[in-house]
Design an enzyme around this catalytic site. Sequence first.
Site, PDB file in Angstrom:
ATOM      1  N   SER A  67      76.242  16.751  17.769  1.00 44.86           N
ATOM      2  CA  SER A  67      77.207  17.279  18.392  1.00 44.86           C
ATOM      3  C   SER A  67      77.563  18.082  16.831  1.00 44.86           C
ATOM      4  CB  SER A  67      78.615  17.318  18.728  1.00 44.86           C
ATOM      5  OG  SER A  67      78.964  18.379  20.087  1.00 44.86           O
ATOM      6  N   HIS A  95      77.792  15.373  27.236  1.00 43.29           N
ATOM      7  CA  HIS A  95      77.462  15.148  26.183  1.00 43.29           C
ATOM      8  C   HIS A  95      78.076  14.765  24.722  1.00 43.29           C
ATOM      9  CE1 HIS A  95      76.866  17.628  21.884  1.00 43.29           C
ATOM     10  NE2 HIS A  95      78.203  17.426  21.740  1.00 43.29           N
ATOM     11  N   ASP A 155      73.149  16.198  29.013  1.00 45.46           N
ATOM     12  CA  ASP A 155      73.885  17.165  28.181  1.00 45.46           C
ATOM     13  C   ASP A 155      73.362  18.674  28.724  1.00 45.46           C
ATOM     14  OD1 ASP A 155      75.070  18.539  26.020  1.00 45.46           O
ATOM     15  OD2 ASP A 155      73.976  16.965  24.859  1.00 45.46           O
TER      16      ASP A 155
END
Length: 392
Positions: free
Chosen positions: A157, A350, A320
């Site tokens: 991320s 995610h 995701d």
Amino acid sequence: MTIPDVPTQTLPDEGEIGFVHIGSLTTEAGAVIDDVHIAVQRWGELSPTRDNVVVVLHALTGDSHVTGPAGPGHPTGGWWDEMVGPGAPIDTDRWCAVATNVLGGCRGSTGPSSRTRDGKPWGSRFPRISIRDQVEADIAALAALGIDEVAAVVGGSMGGARALEWIVGHPSRVRAGLLLAVGARATADQIGTQCTQIAAIKSDPNWQGGDYHDTGRTPDAGLAIARRFAHLTYRGEVELDTRFGNDAQLDEDPANGGRYAVQSYLEYQGVKLVERFDAGSYVVLTEALNSHDVGRARGGVRKALRSCPVPVVVGGITSDRLYPLRLQQELAEQLPGCAELQVVDSICGHDGFLVESEAVGEMIRKTLLLAGSQSAGPGGAGPGSRKGTTRR
């Protein structure tokens, strides 16, 4: 970006938090942040040749506390507990794992809640920063610790965005990277959802233009709503429907003003974040994510990626919806050093990069093989040459 030289400092004891002073930092946009401190933790011993450092980079609301129980300075336990330790994917019998709290954060590094030389919090005076600025601060902190090159950078991320900036901006400083659940630039969808989160915080009357820290009033409601919205982008649609469907919360009836089960779950996530995170940092770091673009001032994304020789593993998650798999496919196709694109089949969305421990652990191990280090740990003899990679 200008970072003055600073004296060499010392890594903290294992698992303890230390604070590295890097002096003044001039951001990519030309703003100056004075008296910057970066919070640092480490696990494992630094080898005599300082060649065994693995930098672990956290996501938006993470911190330097990668592994270990909650305690003073750590309101929550480690966010990647299974990834770091003796025998773990980042095996601390061999590697020295180092993590920072990102510039702009609220867990020991300089950010909006930090006090300036005038004794007042930065608040609204804290400038906009970029992912690139965060990386420059990390590099300056490591340099102050006498670490000029690292074996690998790993992150998912926002941590993945930082890892990407590391390898593209400083390829001579890193031998391998893991880019997990991230893309080369912010997408319109990401910017749209993230701007909405910022708007939720700033619409809270307690935001006070960002200068709320010493007033006794904090924008908790706005931050909680922002987190609720963000959390929807972190989890998978199928997972949420499987867990909650359209069920009512226990002993409540939505037809009579009660809540749905998923509504209660999201409210709980918002409350949890408010208890441990600063709204000003949330805004600053989210704005940094909005500006993420590895191709900025480098001739565009394609040119920036194709000029990067660092061996990498790229990881994506099938469900995701914040960083869809196509973004990792682009990285794998454009990075010459990409050894493998690993796709995790998960319903967790995610957040799969945090919860799919077995698959992520395998990616980390492959990344460290790419680092090509033949150091056996603290008594090692130094790095070997980089291993050859094949494009997927």
